[in-house]
Design an enzyme around this catalytic site. Sequence first.
Site, short mmCIF file in Angstrom:
data_model
loop_
_atom_site.label_atom_id
_atom_site.label_comp_id
_atom_site.label_asym_id
_atom_site.label_seq_id
_atom_site.Cartn_x
_atom_site.Cartn_y
_atom_site.Cartn_z
N SER A 44 0.83 -1.20 0.00
CA SER A 44 0.00 0.00 0.00
C SER A 44 0.87 1.26 0.00
CB SER A 44 -0.90 0.02 1.24
OG SER A 44 -0.10 0.16 2.41
N ASP B 294 -1.42 -1.78 -3.93
CA ASP B 294 -2.78 -1.80 -3.39
C ASP B 294 -3.26 -0.36 -3.21
OD1 ASP B 294 -5.12 -2.85 -2.29
OD2 ASP B 294 -4.28 -2.90 -0.26
N HIS B 295 -4.42 -0.05 -3.74
CA HIS B 295 -5.05 1.27 -3.59
C HIS B 295 -4.12 2.42 -3.99
CE1 HIS B 295 -8.90 0.17 -1.85
NE2 HIS B 295 -8.28 -0.73 -1.13
N GLU C 76 -11.44 0.07 -9.54
CA GLU C 76 -12.51 -0.16 -8.57
C GLU C 76 -13.75 0.66 -8.90
OE1 GLU C 76 -13.39 0.25 -3.75
OE2 GLU C 76 -11.36 -0.21 -4.45
N GLY D 140 -10.38 -2.94 7.44
CA GLY D 140 -10.05 -2.89 8.85
C GLY D 140 -10.58 -4.06 9.67
N HIS E 156 -11.90 -6.49 -1.91
CA HIS E 156 -11.07 -5.84 -0.90
C HIS E 156 -11.72 -6.03 0.47
CE1 HIS E 156 -8.20 -3.29 -3.36
NE2 HIS E 156 -8.96 -3.87 -4.27
N ILE F 297 -6.25 -9.69 1.81
CA ILE F 297 -6.20 -9.99 3.24
C ILE F 297 -5.05 -9.21 3.87
CG2 ILE F 297 -5.85 -11.81 4.97
CD1 ILE F 297 -7.05 -13.77 2.85
N ASP F 298 -5.38 -8.40 4.86
CA ASP F 298 -4.37 -7.58 5.54
C ASP F 298 -4.56 -7.63 7.05
OD1 ASP F 298 -2.42 -5.78 6.27
OD2 ASP F 298 -3.32 -4.04 5.30
#
Length: 322
Positions: free
Chosen positions: A50, A83-84, A135, A182, A224, A268-269
């Site tokens: 990220s 990512d993002h 997205e 989150g 996501h 997955i984070d």
Amino acid sequence: MPLVTTKEMFQKAYAGGYAVGAFNVNNMEIVQGITEAAKEVNAPMILQVSKGARAYANHTYLVKLVEAAVIECPNIPIALHLDHGPDFETCKSCIDGGFTSVMIDASSKPFEENIEITKKVVEYAHDHGVVVEAELGTLAGIEDDVKVAAHAASYTRPEEVEEFVSKTGCDSLAIAIGTSHGAYKFTADQCTRNEKGVLVPPPLRFDVLEEVSKRLPGFPIVLHGSSSVPQDYVKMINENGGKMPDAVGIPEEQLRKAASMSVCKINIDSDLRLAMTGTIRQFFNEHPDKFDPREYLKPARANIKEMVKHKLINVLGCDGKA
């Protein structure tokens, strides 16, 4: 083998009814835990970074850690993904800096502006042999540098996806069907409680996924905010000085169902963070005299590895697919 793009990964995943795991990396132990798991179960792998991870660990360090993983796992296809990505400049920096896949996230912009920004990234990426994820729709929750007004989600509108993909040329599409960023993905009011008093989140909108799939046959879809927030690790954290009341994630059986459909990439984070933090908190509580980082990072790495193995086999279904 060298770093690969996700193009062939997704083609095989779509045909095989499984998804490839996209795990966020921030340091050496996380990279090692993830890739050792993939090597043991022979699974393809997406390591993603990220904007916040690049700010924390430095672009070059992260790229070199992933390159080291490629050397250690010569038979595992590994893609390095942004990512993002918040803007063209960040995507360009990653494309120029060795990434094989980037995400441009202009989903907060009006539809036409999202198309314009995404198309610009796609043109530059494709000229450099890199693939692009885009997205449509907005996920709720807050994680890392991905900040959305809490729970201000908007589901992807299936009637927009054909025009968007056609005009942008993107290679995969992240959609919003009820996942969230989150460890606090849902408020208590959005959930019900089971007989044990544990929060149960609202189900994913598989009707939206099915309609998108009909409109984009054979096209890889991305989810996501798909950590499951394992309650064993939430409990471990809370029992060792932490405070994470009512942390709840996406049920794994729903993710497995999505993986059997058109979803080819699941991010997955938070689960990795919970495994690392829970393990370290427990270690310090049980060994207050210890101070060597190797002693607490080693079991944290081992627990990340075991969690990832579980995800690869039981949730994503991509074990043996390398």
